[in-house]
Motif scaffolding. Structure first.
Motif, PDB file in Angstrom:
ATOM      1  N   ASP A 185       3.053   2.688  13.959  1.00  0.00           N
ATOM      2  CA  ASP A 185       1.646   3.346  13.838  1.00  0.00           C
ATOM      3  C   ASP A 185       1.953   4.719  13.020  1.00  0.00           C
ATOM      4  OD1 ASP A 185      -0.043   1.243  14.960  1.00  0.00           O
ATOM      5  OD2 ASP A 185       0.492   2.189  16.839  1.00  0.00           O
ATOM      6  N   LYS A 186       2.846   4.761  12.131  1.00  0.00           N
ATOM      7  CA  LYS A 186       3.148   5.961  11.397  1.00  0.00           C
ATOM      8  C   LYS A 186       2.989   5.728   9.988  1.00  0.00           C
ATOM      9  CE  LYS A 186       6.996   7.649  14.612  1.00  0.00           C
ATOM     10  NZ  LYS A 186       8.275   7.716  14.640  1.00  0.00           N
ATOM     11  N   TYR A 187       2.067   6.231   9.401  1.00  0.00           N
ATOM     12  CA  TYR A 187       1.968   6.595   7.940  1.00  0.00           C
ATOM     13  C   TYR A 187       2.917   7.511   7.219  1.00  0.00           C
ATOM     14  CZ  TYR A 187      -1.999   4.167   9.786  1.00  0.00           C
ATOM     15  OH  TYR A 187      -2.978   3.188  10.423  1.00  0.00           O
TER      16      TYR A 187
ATOM     17  N   GLU B 215       7.377  -0.037   5.771  1.00  0.00           N
ATOM     18  CA  GLU B 215       7.081  -0.900   6.459  1.00  0.00           C
ATOM     19  C   GLU B 215       7.401  -0.919   8.000  1.00  0.00           C
ATOM     20  OE1 GLU B 215       7.018  -5.248   5.061  1.00  0.00           O
ATOM     21  OE2 GLU B 215       8.153  -4.130   3.138  1.00  0.00           O
TER      22      GLU B 215
ATOM     23  N   CYS C  66       7.861   2.235   9.478  1.00  0.00           N
ATOM     24  CA  CYS C  66       7.388   3.211  10.235  1.00  0.00           C
ATOM     25  C   CYS C  66       5.802   2.821  10.391  1.00  0.00           C
ATOM     26  CB  CYS C  66       7.228   4.489   9.406  1.00  0.00           C
ATOM     27  SG  CYS C  66       8.682   5.367   9.016  1.00  0.00           S
ATOM     28  N   LEU C  67       5.388   1.871   9.626  1.00  0.00           N
ATOM     29  CA  LEU C  67       3.863   1.504   9.852  1.00  0.00           C
ATOM     30  C   LEU C  67       3.855   0.545  11.195  1.00  0.00           C
ATOM     31  CD1 LEU C  67       1.038   1.383   8.705  1.00  0.00           C
ATOM     32  CD2 LEU C  67       1.489  -0.607   7.426  1.00  0.00           C
TER      33      LEU C  67
ATOM     34  N   CYS D 186      10.859   4.040   3.899  1.00  0.00           N
ATOM     35  CA  CYS D 186      11.057   5.320   3.552  1.00  0.00           C
ATOM     36  C   CYS D 186      12.639   5.806   3.291  1.00  0.00           C
ATOM     37  CB  CYS D 186      10.222   6.238   4.912  1.00  0.00           C
ATOM     38  SG  CYS D 186      10.998   6.211   6.250  1.00  0.00           S
TER      39      CYS D 186
ATOM     40  N   ASN E 171       0.828  -1.262   0.178  1.00  0.00           N
ATOM     41  CA  ASN E 171      -0.053   0.149   0.021  1.00  0.00           C
ATOM     42  C   ASN E 171       0.802   1.218   0.036  1.00  0.00           C
ATOM     43  OD1 ASN E 171      -2.611  -1.143  -0.113  1.00  0.00           O
ATOM     44  ND2 ASN E 171      -2.341  -1.903   2.191  1.00  0.00           N
TER      45      ASN E 171
ATOM     46  N   LEU F 116       3.393   2.199   1.644  1.00  0.00           N
ATOM     47  CA  LEU F 116       3.782   2.670   3.001  1.00  0.00           C
ATOM     48  C   LEU F 116       5.081   1.948   3.592  1.00  0.00           C
ATOM     49  CD1 LEU F 116       0.227   2.910   4.637  1.00  0.00           C
ATOM     50  CD2 LEU F 116       1.704   4.717   3.918  1.00  0.00           C
TER      51      LEU F 116
END
Length: 88
Positions: free
Chosen positions: A42-44, A36, A38-39, A77, A32, A34
């Protein structure tokens, strides 16, 4: 700067290949888009780099289980990717 510009000599052909470009695009969609790491906190944050968990080497560059397998890829990121490579 493009990934292919930053790639080491032995991997430039691979990063320019159709197989990699298609795998990379498909992998980004599967996550998606994003980051992985950071997700997991709980960060998008948009993922920008498809990272090989087992680093590419001249010995494994032609092994599709290393280069093209989703199991060996992680969407990161730029910050997480930089952190990963700076700690090695």
């Amino acid at each position: 700067m493009k990934v292919i510009d930053m790639a080491r000599e032995f991997s430039r052909k691979f990063y320019g290949s159709r197989a990699w470009k298609e795998c990379r695009a498909s992998f980004i969609l599967s996550k998606n888009g994003l980051c992985e790491r950071c997700l997991s906190n709980d960060k998008y944050v948009p993922g920008e780099e498809v990272h090989h968990i087992i680093y590419l080497t001249p010995e494994n560059i032609n092994d599709p289980y290393i280069t093209l397998s989703f199991e060996n890829l992680e969407l990161l990121c730029s910050s997480c990717h930089s952190t990963e490579h700076n700690r090695k």
